[in-house]
Design a protein around this motif. Structure first.
Motif, PDB file in Angstrom:
ATOM      1  N   THR A 162       2.265   4.204   1.650  1.00  0.00           N
ATOM      2  CA  THR A 162       2.500   4.443   3.064  1.00  0.00           C
ATOM      3  C   THR A 162       3.258   5.740   3.262  1.00  0.00           C
ATOM      4  O   THR A 162       3.991   6.179   2.374  1.00  0.00           O
ATOM      5  CB  THR A 162       3.332   3.292   3.657  1.00  0.00           C
ATOM      6  OG1 THR A 162       2.968   2.087   3.006  1.00  0.00           O
ATOM      7  CG2 THR A 162       3.122   3.162   5.139  1.00  0.00           C
ATOM      8  N   ASP A 193       4.968  10.548   1.139  1.00  0.00           N
ATOM      9  CA  ASP A 193       4.182   9.390   0.718  1.00  0.00           C
ATOM     10  C   ASP A 193       4.953   8.617  -0.310  1.00  0.00           C
ATOM     11  O   ASP A 193       5.557   9.212  -1.200  1.00  0.00           O
ATOM     12  CB  ASP A 193       2.868   9.855   0.057  1.00  0.00           C
ATOM     13  CG  ASP A 193       1.842  10.243   1.108  1.00  0.00           C
ATOM     14  OD1 ASP A 193       1.216  11.297   0.970  1.00  0.00           O
ATOM     15  OD2 ASP A 193       1.711   9.471   2.088  1.00  0.00           O
ATOM     16  N   ASP A 224       8.741   3.807   8.380  1.00  0.00           N
ATOM     17  CA  ASP A 224       7.288   3.803   8.353  1.00  0.00           C
ATOM     18  C   ASP A 224       6.785   4.678   9.512  1.00  0.00           C
ATOM     19  O   ASP A 224       7.076   4.431  10.679  1.00  0.00           O
ATOM     20  CB  ASP A 224       6.798   2.348   8.495  1.00  0.00           C
ATOM     21  CG  ASP A 224       5.290   2.233   8.339  1.00  0.00           C
ATOM     22  OD1 ASP A 224       4.584   3.256   8.477  1.00  0.00           O
ATOM     23  OD2 ASP A 224       4.828   1.118   8.086  1.00  0.00           O
ATOM     24  N   GLU A 270       0.839  -1.203   0.000  1.00  0.00           N
ATOM     25  CA  GLU A 270       0.000   0.000   0.000  1.00  0.00           C
ATOM     26  C   GLU A 270       0.866   1.242   0.000  1.00  0.00           C
ATOM     27  O   GLU A 270       2.027   1.205   0.377  1.00  0.00           O
ATOM     28  CB  GLU A 270      -0.846   0.033   1.261  1.00  0.00           C
ATOM     29  CG  GLU A 270      -1.770  -1.173   1.399  1.00  0.00           C
ATOM     30  CD  GLU A 270      -2.454  -1.138   2.753  1.00  0.00           C
ATOM     31  OE1 GLU A 270      -3.561  -1.685   2.848  1.00  0.00           O
ATOM     32  OE2 GLU A 270      -1.880  -0.548   3.708  1.00  0.00           O
TER      33      GLU A 270
END
Lengths: 721, 121, 167
Positions: C10, C107, C25, C8
């Motif tokens: 992230t 992102d 992250d 995805e």
């Protein structure tokens, strides 16, 4: 018991019966011979007495009849007739038959027995002189077993032995000791009747005793004590506190007691009381009472008062419990409370520091008071969570019993220090590891009974659990007298798993402790990530999580000892704050013995041996700055904090000792799991972090380090050669 | 040093039981088969306590008790007589002769030990 | 070519160690602190810089530069402690890592991430989840769980090696 002596009795009885037959036949010719009569009587008497002792009740009952008859003959009330001889001979045969058939049903003709008994009764009735006086059953002194526990009652006992009581071997002190066994006892020897030395007869007893006894055993138990002497001695037993009247703690006055005992007359008391001094003193002064009488009466007062006090407290407690004065509290709530107390302690330390810094006397006073209250609060809160480890021990008794039964072994569990208290959480978290360890003992440690016997050990093995406080830790030991560990097998497995080089020479102790190393466990597939599964490494992990340590040692063939050290509380301890360079450390105060100075000169004098002399003894010290690689210059005068761990004194060198500190323990976390020498951290009043030294571990590591250093030296030397 | 107790009884089975019971509790036991045998032994060996049956040949219990009390070494030791329930009068005789106490036959080992503890302390 | 584990888009926090840019992250990042003082714990590897007081908790601080073979992090006005939270062996762990400076939150879509190269970095590729491309720059996305677990294992291996060495 019966079987053991039954054979001897039978033998004896057969012999007696043979003798009896002969005696009876002779008696027929000489019916007045007292010796023969005695012999016959004795034979009956012995068979009856011993028979009853060893379970031959039918023989005893039957023989009783014959014995009675011959007793009459003995005392001249009955004469020996042909009829009697016949009857007795028949009886003798019958007894023999009973002996032969002992234990076998229907071996003896019951009808014949009855007939014979009737015969004897007839004889006795015929020659009736005076009916034998109804014999009063003799009281049998019985072993004092524990009677049902009643409320404690206090008695006043006056034991005045007959003057010549020693003549029949009575020892009054033995009787007094017997009274002591019954409960709380205060004894005063009254010497007022002891004459002057010139008149004294050493073989007479002049002393009498006043005893105040509080017991749950009851009046009869007291009377039993005096059962052999009650006829010859004056014994008065009065109940002075019956257990009923709680409200009035005040007991009788001294004067009342003396009058009740008959030691003083009422008028005398009143006369003396007319003055204002204490009654007892005055009576003694006036020579009207012996000091020991007063003493004893006062003891009575005191004892009853104490008994009543305790009774009242007990009732209050019971009432409180009924009213629900104890509450169940979820452990989490307690945890929150402990955390809060921890925060309070930290901020309070900061307040004190700030107050001192401001040099505000009033503020300092207040801060001190807050400190005192905080400490008390801390202690109380931590205490709430402390439970005696005994309940855990008891749970294991069942485990030991069941498991040993399953495995066909005979094992007994013994415990020591069941009253040792630990934090509730700690106890809970110790449960599983201990179960595992005990199972190991039973499964692998203790051998089967036959094996043990062959090895000259008792069939029954023992698993001993012990707990004791040691400094700020609890030392738990699980000890068994089994076969110990298999050194070779452990070493082989370690080599196989690549944990140890094949040619490594490790001391036994290290080899045994390999079983705790991660990866050693063999049972099932233990994945390295989840770490689940049975095995010693799980045990070690649990102990580590408690910030404790575990070690195992054994004597081959003799047994194994597992020692677990756990900190008493996981929360707050008192420590000594010290400084090295810019860093600060804490040493648990419970381990600290004293602090001494270490000058450059001292260091030089010990020639690099790290030893200090304290009052004539050598104390090794660990130079922490060196060990911890702390940068900076060494001050001219350092401090050595001398600690004592399990009897060993070791010093730790620091720059300076700052002072005592209430330390809220913060765990260092997993990141520092393998770090040696630190058992945790804390946050100081100024917000910085200080580390808490793990003293026992430091001591051990240095010991091992010395060993390693030595062996390093040796291997270096070898390479050089 | 353990205490030494003498048991005098013409019944071998009683002697055996008393002896065994006392030995198990750590006492040393001497056995005599009757009063005469007992007195003879007491002449040369000190004992701390005497347990005697009342009915024995050669010299019965009463005689033994009197004889023992006459020996300086035994003047103040506890002496217990073994009696049967029907001998209450014997109890008086025994006490008059100098017995300290009694045990009624039949008795269990625990009762014997309790009396020994009581009088020996 | 994407990294299979990353499916995805992230958000990542980027920071610098020397000239290299790294990313973490954001879900794993708790907070960012100024680097003021750290208390060294004796007898620990160099890359374990010590512990700090984080609102009453004692939190360990790792020097990633040392871990990755660079020189030790120097304390400058930009130096930060990134407090991360990880799950290691089902336990939650909080620790801080030193960064020379912290950049921004960006992102990254899965397509923008490539698997780590076998060669070309000085860093143990175990720690690298992937290489991200952002604004013409490559950044190294760190797998913090691995960074730490490796550290643990290393420590264990170290003590074992010591035991074996002393024959």
């Amino acid at each position: 018991m019966d079987n053991q002596y039954a054979d001897t009795f039978k033998e004896e009885a057969y012999e007696l019966l043979t003798e009896l037959e002969n005696s009876l036949l002779e008696l027929e010719d000489r019916p007045d011979d007292p010796e023969l009569i005695s012999r016959v009587f004795r034979a009956m008497h012995t068979i009856k007495g011993s028979g009853a002792m060893f379970g031959f009740d039918d023989i005893a009952a039957f023989t009783h009849q014959v014995e009675t008859a011959f007793d009459q003959v003995r005392t001249g009330k009955l004469t020996v007739s042909r009829k009697m001889i016949n009857l007795t001979l028949a009886a003798r045969d019958q007894i023999k038959a009973m002996l032969d058939g002992a234990g076998k049903e229907g071996a003896v003709d019951a009808a014949l027995t009855a007939q014979l008994i009737a015969g004897f009764k007839e004889l006795l009735n015929e020659e009736q002189a005076a009916a034998p006086p109804a014999e009063t059953a003799m009281p049998q002194p019985s072993p004092s077993g524990p009677p049902p526990v009643e409320d404690p009652v206090t008695f006043r006992i006056r034991f005045r032995p007959a003057r010549n009581i020693f003549a029949n071997g009575t020892n009054p002190v033995a009787l007094l000791n017997e009274l002591r066994q019954l409960g709380d006892c205060r004894i005063v020897a009254q010497m007022c009747d002891v004459p002057l030395l010139v008149e004294l007869d050493p073989e007479s007893c002049y002393i009498f005793w006043d005893v105040i006894l509080t017991t749950t055993s009851g009046l009869d138990a007291i009377k039993d004590v005096f059962i052999f002497v009650e006829d010859d001695c004056e014994i008065s037993i009065d109940t002075i506190d019956g257990g009923g009247n709680v409200d009035d703690e005040a007991y009788k006055k001294l004067g009342e007691i003396l009058v009740e005992r008959g030691d003083m007359a009422v008028e005398d008391i009143e006369a003396v009381l007319a003055n204002q001094k204490r009654l007892g003193e005055m009576l003694v002064e006036k020579g009207m009472a012996a000091p020991s009488q007063i003493h004893s009466a006062l003891l009575e007062q005191q004892q009853v008062k104490e008994v009543r006090q305790e009774r009242r407290q007990k009732e209050e407690r019971a009432r409180a419990q009924e009213a629900g004065a104890s509450i169940r509290v979820p452990a989490e709530k307690l945890d929150v409370l402990v955390n809060l107390v921890g925060e309070l302690v930290t901020i309070q330390a900061r307040m004190t520091q700030t107050a001192v810094g401001r040099e505000d006397a009033e503020l300092i006073n207040i801060a001190e008071e807050v400190e005192r209250l905080t400490a008390e609060m801390r202690d109380n809160v931590l205490n709430i969570r402390m439970l005696p480890i005994g309940t855990t021990f008891n749970k294991f008794k069942r485990l030991v019993r069941d498991l040993s039964g399953e495995l066909g072994k005979e094992i007994e569990m013994a415990t020591d220090g069941a009253e040792t208290e630990l934090d509730k959480t700690v106890i809970e978290r110790l449960n599983d590891p201990m179960v595992h360890l005990i199972r190991n003992c039973i499964d692998h440690g203790i051998e089967k009974p036959e094996v043990r016997e062959a090895a000259g050990k008792p069939r029954q093995g023992t698993v001993r659990l012990a707990a004791v406080h040691s400094g700020d830790r609890v030392l738990l030991t699980i000890e068994d007298d089994g076969a110990g560990l298999d050194r070779e097998a452990i070493l082989a497995k370690a080599v196989e798993k690549g944990m140890v080089a094949p040619s490594a020479e490790l001391p036994d102790q290290e080899i045994y402790n390999l079983i705790f190393a991660p990866g050693f466990s063999t049972a099932s597939k233990v994945t390295s990530v989840s770490g689940r599964g049975v095995g010693m490494d799980v045990v070690k992990r649990a102990i580590d999580a408690l910030r404790g340590s575990i070690a195992i040692n054994c004597r081959p063939g003799l047994g194994t000892v597992i020692s677990i050290r756990i900190p008493l509380t996981m929360a707050i301890i008192e420590s000594l704050l010290v400084q090295i360079g810019a860093d600060r450390f804490l040493i648990p105060l419970s381990l600290v013995d004293e602090c001494i100075e270490l000058t450059r000169a001292d260091v030089a004098a010990s020639h690099g041996r790290n030893m200090a002399t304290v009052r004539g003894h050598l104390v090794p010290y660990i130079p922490l700055r060196q060990k911890f690689s702390i940068a900076g210059t060494v001050p001219d005068i350092e401090q050595v904090v001398i600690t004592e761990v399990n009897g060993t004194r070791v010093g730790f060198v620091v720059d300076r000792v700052i002072g005592e500190h209430q330390t809220v323990i913060k765990s260092l976390g997993r990141a520092f799991k393998n770090v040696e020498g630190m058992s945790g951290a804390t946050i100081l009043g100024d917000g910085s972090v200080a580390l808490i030294l793990d003293i026992p571990q430091l001591v051990r590591s240095v010991e091992e380090g010395d060993y390693l250093a030595l062996s390093n030296e040796q291997s270096t030397l070898k390479k050089m050669i | 040093m353990g205490k030494v107790i003498m048991t005098a009884d013409d019944s071998a089975s009683i002697r055996q039981m008393v002896s065994f019971t006392l030995k198990q509790s750590g006492y040393e036991v001497l056995q005599a088969v009757d009063g005469r045998d007992a007195l003879q032994q007491l002449g040369s060996r000190k004992v701390d306590m005497l347990i005697t049956d009342l009915n024995m040949p050669n010299l019965d219990g009463i005689g033994l008790i009197k004889g023992a009390r006459a020996l300086p070494a035994c003047k103040f030791i506890p002496i217990i007589m073994l009696t049967t329930e029907s001998q209450d009068t014997k109890k008086q005789e025994g006490k008059a002769a100098g017995a300290t106490g009694w045990i009624v036959k039949p008795f269990k080992p625990e009762q014997l030990l309790a009396v020994v503890k009581k009088v020996l302390g | 070519m994407s990294v299979p584990a990353i499916t995805e888009t992230t958000q990542y926090l980027t920071f610098k160690l020397g000239e290299e840019v790294f990313a973490l992250d954001v879900a794993k990042v708790r907070e960012i602190l100024d680097f003021t003082t750290v208390t060294k714990v004796p007898q620990t590897p160099d890359y374990m810089r010590g512990v700090i007081n984080l609102r009453g908790s004692v939190v360990p601080v790792l020097d990633l530069r040392l871990k990755f073979g660079m020189s030790a992090t120097e304390k400058t006005v930009n130096t930060c402690v990134i407090v991360v939270e990880m799950v290691v062996e089902e336990e939650a762990m909080v620790l801080g890592v030193l960064a020379d400076s912290v950049q921004e939150v960006i992102d990254l879509e899965p397509e923008q991430i490539e698997p780590a190269p076998r060669i070309g970095t000085t860093i143990n590729t175990e720690f690298i989840m992937g290489m991200g491309k952002h604004n013409e720059l490559f950044l190294i996305i760190l797998d913090m769980d691995r960074v730490f677990s490796e550290g643990e294992k290393e420590a264990i291996v170290k003590t074992e090696r010591e035991a074996v060495v002393n024959e």
